[in-house]
Design a protein around this motif. Structure first.
Motif, PDB file in Angstrom:
ATOM      1  N   ILE A   1      10.101   6.421   6.809  1.00  0.00           N
ATOM      2  CA  ILE A   1      10.643   7.495   7.639  1.00  0.00           C
ATOM      3  C   ILE A   1      11.488   6.866   8.737  1.00  0.00           C
ATOM      4  O   ILE A   1      11.017   5.984   9.468  1.00  0.00           O
ATOM      5  CB  ILE A   1       9.530   8.347   8.266  1.00  0.00           C
ATOM      6  N   THR A   2      12.743   7.305   8.878  1.00  0.00           N
ATOM      7  CA  THR A   2      13.605   6.781   9.930  1.00  0.00           C
ATOM      8  C   THR A   2      13.822   7.846  11.000  1.00  0.00           C
ATOM      9  O   THR A   2      13.897   9.039  10.705  1.00  0.00           O
ATOM     10  CB  THR A   2      14.964   6.330   9.375  1.00  0.00           C
ATOM     11  N   VAL A   3      13.898   7.396  12.245  1.00  0.00           N
ATOM     12  CA  VAL A   3      14.078   8.300  13.380  1.00  0.00           C
ATOM     13  C   VAL A   3      15.227   7.789  14.233  1.00  0.00           C
ATOM     14  O   VAL A   3      15.736   6.685  14.025  1.00  0.00           O
ATOM     15  CB  VAL A   3      12.784   8.405  14.216  1.00  0.00           C
ATOM     16  N   SER A   4      15.623   8.581  15.219  1.00  0.00           N
ATOM     17  CA  SER A   4      16.829   8.245  15.976  1.00  0.00           C
ATOM     18  C   SER A   4      16.559   7.565  17.313  1.00  0.00           C
ATOM     19  O   SER A   4      17.492   7.073  17.944  1.00  0.00           O
ATOM     20  CB  SER A   4      17.656   9.514  16.218  1.00  0.00           C
ATOM     21  N   SER A   5      15.299   7.526  17.761  1.00  0.00           N
ATOM     22  CA  SER A   5      15.040   6.948  19.081  1.00  0.00           C
ATOM     23  C   SER A   5      13.680   6.272  19.127  1.00  0.00           C
ATOM     24  O   SER A   5      12.789   6.569  18.316  1.00  0.00           O
ATOM     25  CB  SER A   5      15.101   8.035  20.164  1.00  0.00           C
ATOM     26  N   ASP A   6      13.510   5.384  20.107  1.00  0.00           N
ATOM     27  CA  ASP A   6      12.220   4.733  20.308  1.00  0.00           C
ATOM     28  C   ASP A   6      11.153   5.750  20.680  1.00  0.00           C
ATOM     29  O   ASP A   6       9.989   5.625  20.273  1.00  0.00           O
ATOM     30  CB  ASP A   6      12.318   3.678  21.412  1.00  0.00           C
TER      31      ASP A   6
ATOM     32  N   ARG B   1       0.832  -1.213   0.000  1.00  0.00           N
ATOM     33  CA  ARG B   1       0.000   0.000   0.000  1.00  0.00           C
ATOM     34  C   ARG B   1       0.866   1.263   0.000  1.00  0.00           C
ATOM     35  O   ARG B   1       1.438   1.644   1.020  1.00  0.00           O
ATOM     36  CB  ARG B   1      -0.937  -0.029   1.206  1.00  0.00           C
ATOM     37  N   PRO B   2       0.989   1.921  -1.163  1.00  0.00           N
ATOM     38  CA  PRO B   2       1.886   3.082  -1.285  1.00  0.00           C
ATOM     39  C   PRO B   2       1.443   4.301  -0.493  1.00  0.00           C
ATOM     40  O   PRO B   2       2.229   5.224  -0.287  1.00  0.00           O
ATOM     41  CB  PRO B   2       1.864   3.369  -2.795  1.00  0.00           C
ATOM     42  N   GLU B   3       0.186   4.340  -0.040  1.00  0.00           N
ATOM     43  CA  GLU B   3      -0.300   5.521   0.676  1.00  0.00           C
ATOM     44  C   GLU B   3       0.133   5.554   2.141  1.00  0.00           C
ATOM     45  O   GLU B   3       0.000   6.582   2.818  1.00  0.00           O
ATOM     46  CB  GLU B   3      -1.834   5.590   0.604  1.00  0.00           C
ATOM     47  N   LEU B   4       0.684   4.458   2.632  1.00  0.00           N
ATOM     48  CA  LEU B   4       1.032   4.381   4.049  1.00  0.00           C
ATOM     49  C   LEU B   4       2.403   5.002   4.342  1.00  0.00           C
ATOM     50  O   LEU B   4       3.312   4.960   3.509  1.00  0.00           O
ATOM     51  CB  LEU B   4       1.025   2.929   4.514  1.00  0.00           C
ATOM     52  N   ILE B   5       2.522   5.548   5.546  1.00  0.00           N
ATOM     53  CA  ILE B   5       3.806   6.067   6.037  1.00  0.00           C
ATOM     54  C   ILE B   5       4.293   5.106   7.118  1.00  0.00           C
ATOM     55  O   ILE B   5       3.583   4.839   8.093  1.00  0.00           O
ATOM     56  CB  ILE B   5       3.653   7.482   6.615  1.00  0.00           C
ATOM     57  N   ILE B   6       5.514   4.606   6.946  1.00  0.00           N
ATOM     58  CA  ILE B   6       6.041   3.548   7.810  1.00  0.00           C
ATOM     59  C   ILE B   6       7.354   4.021   8.422  1.00  0.00           C
ATOM     60  O   ILE B   6       8.242   4.516   7.722  1.00  0.00           O
ATOM     61  CB  ILE B   6       6.241   2.257   7.000  1.00  0.00           C
ATOM     62  N   SER B   7       7.474   3.848   9.716  1.00  0.00           N
ATOM     63  CA  SER B   7       8.638   4.383  10.432  1.00  0.00           C
ATOM     64  C   SER B   7       9.381   3.280  11.164  1.00  0.00           C
ATOM     65  O   SER B   7       8.809   2.257  11.552  1.00  0.00           O
ATOM     66  CB  SER B   7       8.174   5.444  11.433  1.00  0.00           C
ATOM     67  N   HIS B   8      10.689   3.503  11.369  1.00  0.00           N
ATOM     68  CA  HIS B   8      11.499   2.635  12.219  1.00  0.00           C
ATOM     69  C   HIS B   8      12.775   3.362  12.621  1.00  0.00           C
ATOM     70  O   HIS B   8      13.097   4.436  12.090  1.00  0.00           O
ATOM     71  CB  HIS B   8      11.827   1.303  11.529  1.00  0.00           C
ATOM     72  N   ILE B   9      13.497   2.773  13.551  1.00  0.00           N
ATOM     73  CA  ILE B   9      14.735   3.377  14.032  1.00  0.00           C
ATOM     74  C   ILE B   9      15.799   3.349  12.936  1.00  0.00           C
ATOM     75  O   ILE B   9      15.962   2.348  12.242  1.00  0.00           O
ATOM     76  CB  ILE B   9      15.256   2.617  15.267  1.00  0.00           C
TER      77      ILE B   9
END
Length: 220
Positions: A141-146, A117-125
């Motif tokens: 989308i990548t982030v730096s902390s939990d 599903r291309p409409e979704l935004i998915i994040s992880h460390i």
């Protein structure tokens, strides 16, 4: 870059008086019961080999870089398949635990066929290799902390969070009055201890110690 890295190492270790037989080992920023159990397991194994251990909590990606440059002697645990992507590291060939990668969402319907599903935004460390290996059509989308990762999901700014179950369970347990969070198993990974190339001489003896220890250990 060399100067920045040198300053970082100085700040990390200046508070510690490390002897020649002390090994500096990278560990996750947010310890879980499993990671704490593995710290004790490795501390005991190294002590039997005549080494003390100093565990330094760092972000996942930074630990990899420092290990690559030889500024860390080892990393607490990584996927046992790490050497396929990073042949410069030495993976101790003993499974010391397992991580269960799961997808978390406030909306259970978003977990249905989420990879397609291309409409979704998915994040992880950032630097979380098990999540980085996952292929999907949505925006990553990548982030730096939990805290950032769970915060974005709870605020509704991302649709799905990819996280290992140990970390998620600990984080969610500490929070109160949370909305219902749906989850879905994505993949399971065996994890191993990892040495830097400069510790090649420890491989055989450490492998034997860990095999003996794992025969007596019940992992969380």
């Amino acid at each position: 870059m060399v100067i920045i890295r040198s300053i970082l190492i100085f700040l990390l270790f200046s508070a510690h008086t490390l002897s020649a037989n002390t090994l500096v080992i990278g560990a996750p920023l947010n310890p879980t019961p499993m990671s704490l159990q593995l710290e004790q397991l490795l501390k005991t194994a190294y002590l039997q080999l005549g080494y003390r251990t100093e565990f330094i909590a760092l972000p996942s990606e930074r630990r990899l870089r420092l290990l690559q440059h030889g500024d860390l002697d080892a990393d607490l645990f990584r996927s046992c398949e790490l050497d396929e992507a990073h042949p410069e590291f030495i993976v101790v060939p003993v499974t010391i635990g397992a991580l269960h990668l799961r997808a978390y969402s406030l909306d259970p319907q978003k977990l249905t066929n989420w990879q397609q599903r291309p409409e979704l935004i998915i994040s992880h460390i950032r630097g979380f290799k098990m999540a980085e290996q996952q292929q999907f059509l949505g925006k990553r989308i990548t982030v730096s902390s939990d805290q950032q990762a769970f915060g974005l999901m709870l605020q509704g700014r991302v649709d799905i969070l990819l996280e290992d179950s140990h970390t998620a369970k600990k984080f969610l347990y500490q929070k109160k009055d949370l909305p219902t969070i749906a989850e879905q198993n994505v993949a399971d990974f065996a994890v191993c201890h990892v040495l830097s190339n400069k510790q090649q001489s420890l491989l055989n003896s450490l492998t034997l110690k860990l095999r003996l220890s794992m025969a007596k250990t019940v992992l969380l």
